[in-house]
Design a protein around this motif. Structure first.
Motif, short mmCIF file in Angstrom:
data_model
loop_
_atom_site.label_atom_id
_atom_site.label_comp_id
_atom_site.label_asym_id
_atom_site.label_seq_id
_atom_site.Cartn_x
_atom_site.Cartn_y
_atom_site.Cartn_z
N ASP A 1 35.11 60.49 42.55
CA ASP A 1 35.80 59.46 43.32
C ASP A 1 35.61 58.05 42.75
N VAL A 2 34.40 57.75 42.27
CA VAL A 2 34.10 56.43 41.71
C VAL A 2 33.25 56.63 40.47
N ILE A 3 33.57 55.89 39.40
CA ILE A 3 32.81 55.94 38.14
C ILE A 3 32.17 54.57 37.93
N THR A 4 30.85 54.58 37.68
CA THR A 4 30.15 53.34 37.36
C THR A 4 29.88 53.29 35.86
N LEU A 5 29.57 52.10 35.35
CA LEU A 5 29.32 51.93 33.92
C LEU A 5 27.89 51.42 33.71
N GLY A 6 27.71 50.32 32.97
CA GLY A 6 26.36 49.83 32.69
C GLY A 6 26.36 48.97 31.45
N ASN A 7 25.25 48.99 30.71
CA ASN A 7 25.15 48.11 29.54
C ASN A 7 26.06 48.55 28.38
N HIS A 8 26.54 49.80 28.41
CA HIS A 8 27.48 50.26 27.40
C HIS A 8 28.93 50.17 27.88
N ALA A 9 29.18 49.36 28.86
CA ALA A 9 30.50 49.30 29.49
C ALA A 9 31.62 49.05 28.50
N TRP A 10 31.38 48.20 27.50
CA TRP A 10 32.46 47.77 26.62
C TRP A 10 32.39 48.40 25.24
N ASP A 11 31.61 49.46 25.06
CA ASP A 11 31.51 50.08 23.73
C ASP A 11 32.85 50.65 23.26
N GLN A 12 33.66 51.13 24.19
CA GLN A 12 35.01 51.60 23.85
C GLN A 12 35.98 50.48 24.25
N ARG A 13 36.50 49.77 23.28
CA ARG A 13 37.24 48.53 23.54
C ARG A 13 38.48 48.75 24.41
N GLU A 14 39.04 49.95 24.40
CA GLU A 14 40.25 50.19 25.18
C GLU A 14 40.02 50.04 26.68
N ILE A 15 38.74 50.06 27.10
CA ILE A 15 38.44 49.91 28.52
C ILE A 15 38.64 48.48 28.99
N LEU A 16 38.51 47.51 28.10
CA LEU A 16 38.63 46.10 28.50
C LEU A 16 39.95 45.79 29.21
N PRO A 17 41.11 46.14 28.66
CA PRO A 17 42.35 45.86 29.39
C PRO A 17 42.64 46.87 30.50
N TYR A 18 41.96 48.03 30.47
CA TYR A 18 42.25 49.09 31.43
C TYR A 18 41.50 48.93 32.75
N ILE A 19 40.29 48.39 32.69
CA ILE A 19 39.42 48.40 33.87
C ILE A 19 40.01 47.61 35.04
N ASP A 20 40.79 46.58 34.75
CA ASP A 20 41.42 45.82 35.84
C ASP A 20 42.50 46.63 36.54
N LYS A 21 43.02 47.65 35.86
CA LYS A 21 44.09 48.47 36.43
C LYS A 21 43.56 49.70 37.19
N GLN A 22 42.28 50.00 37.02
CA GLN A 22 41.71 51.21 37.62
C GLN A 22 40.56 50.82 38.57
N PRO A 23 40.84 50.65 39.85
CA PRO A 23 39.82 50.18 40.79
C PRO A 23 38.66 51.16 41.01
N ARG A 24 38.84 52.43 40.63
CA ARG A 24 37.77 53.41 40.84
C ARG A 24 36.77 53.43 39.69
N LEU A 25 36.97 52.56 38.72
CA LEU A 25 36.05 52.37 37.60
C LEU A 25 35.43 50.99 37.74
N ILE A 26 34.09 50.94 37.95
CA ILE A 26 33.44 49.64 38.17
C ILE A 26 32.34 49.42 37.14
N ARG A 27 32.03 48.13 36.92
CA ARG A 27 30.95 47.74 36.01
C ARG A 27 29.93 46.94 36.83
N PRO A 28 28.76 46.60 36.25
CA PRO A 28 27.77 45.87 37.03
C PRO A 28 28.32 44.59 37.66
N ALA A 29 28.02 44.39 38.92
CA ALA A 29 28.55 43.25 39.67
C ALA A 29 27.93 41.93 39.23
N ASN A 30 26.77 41.98 38.56
CA ASN A 30 26.13 40.73 38.13
C ASN A 30 26.45 40.36 36.69
#
Length: 271
Positions: free
Chosen positions: A61-90
């Motif tokens: 239902d929900v996928i979290t990330l972490g310090n490797h959040a941006w290792d796959q660069r294609e996630i950068l433009p995608y993450i804003d479009k997929q609300p069920r994928l989150i990265r650290p809030a801080n």
């Protein structure tokens, strides 16, 4: 409400373990929501769009990330479009994506999932305690949501435990990720919050925290740059934490580890 949190998915072995066991777990444990840390799912480093979509189709239902959040660069433009994928809030203001999401279950229950990253032995991000205080003020348990899960992506167990006690009585579960080793300290704190310092990884434990043991070991033996770390590809163990909450309070009344497949001792909650 019944919740399942699965620790860091490492490479294909971790993905295969989730795919093999999750459908049956959803049925046998009558799960309302499944949260998975996916930051090592793409060959050990980050996550890609295809894997996100595969995990959601598996029943995550929900996928979290972490310090490797941006290792796959294609996630950068995608993450804003997929609300069920989150990265650290801080992460700093202006970072793509979001650090929390409210997931609405099939029964109409609201589960707030928040991820924060620790600062001991890691990148010095914004204060996770202040970020959590603000999130919990906006979404108080029971008044705004039916359950709250906090994923603490951190190295130090002391920092994870401190965040657990900081949130005690205000959230359903505080669970650690990142270190890839399941700890034996699952408990319900005095205020009613379930806690475990690390849920462990979903991956091959005949390894060095999910990576092929030969190359990883030589980095310690020789202290020289070695071959690129590659995920181990043996049978994977699914590691996570099962929590059952009280519908009246949103706090935990049961917490048990889950370990299935692979090399570790097997643990399966029974309803």
């Amino acid at each position: 409400m019944r919740l399942l949190y699965l620790g860091d998915v490492v490479g294909r072995s971790g993905r295969d373990a989730v795919q093999e066991h999750l459908p049956a777990l959803r049925k046998s444990l009558k799960l309302d929501a499944v949260i998975v840390c996916g930051e090592n799912a793409a060959h050990g480093f980050g996550i890609n769009i295809r894997i996100v979509q595969d995990m959601l189709e598996m029943g995550v239902d929900v996928i979290t990330l972490g310090n490797h959040a941006w290792d796959q660069r294609e996630i950068l433009p995608y993450i804003d479009k997929q609300p069920r994928l989150i990265r650290p809030a801080n992460f700093p203001p202006g970072t793509p994506g979001r650090g929390s999401v409210i997931h609405v279950t099939e029964r109409g229950r609201k589960v707030l999932v928040i991820q924060v990253m620790g600062r001991l032995f890691m990148d010095p991000l914004d204060d996770p305690f202040q970020v959590l205080e603000a999130e919990l003020a906006r979404h108080p348990l029971r008044a705004a949501v039916d359950a709250i899960v906090v994923d603490v992506h951190a190295e130090a167990t002391s920092e994870k435990a401190a965040i657990g006690h900081f949130c005690d009585g205000r959230v359903t579960l505080v669970v650690g990720s990142h270190t890839h080793v399941p700890t034996a300290d699952h408990a319900i704190f005095p205020g009613g919050t379930a806690y475990q310092s690390d849920a462990g990884m979903c991956g091959d434990y005949d390894s060095v925290i999910g990576m092929r043991k030969e190359g990883a070991t030589q980095r310690f033996v020789r202290k020289l740059p070695g071959e690129k770390l590659i995920p181990a590809e043996g049978p994977g163990t699914l590691c996570g934490l099962f929590v059952e909450s009280d519908d009246a309070t949103g706090l935990a009344r049961r917490v048990e580890p889950v370990r299935l497949g692979g090399r570790l001792s097997q643990v399966m909650p029974v309803l």
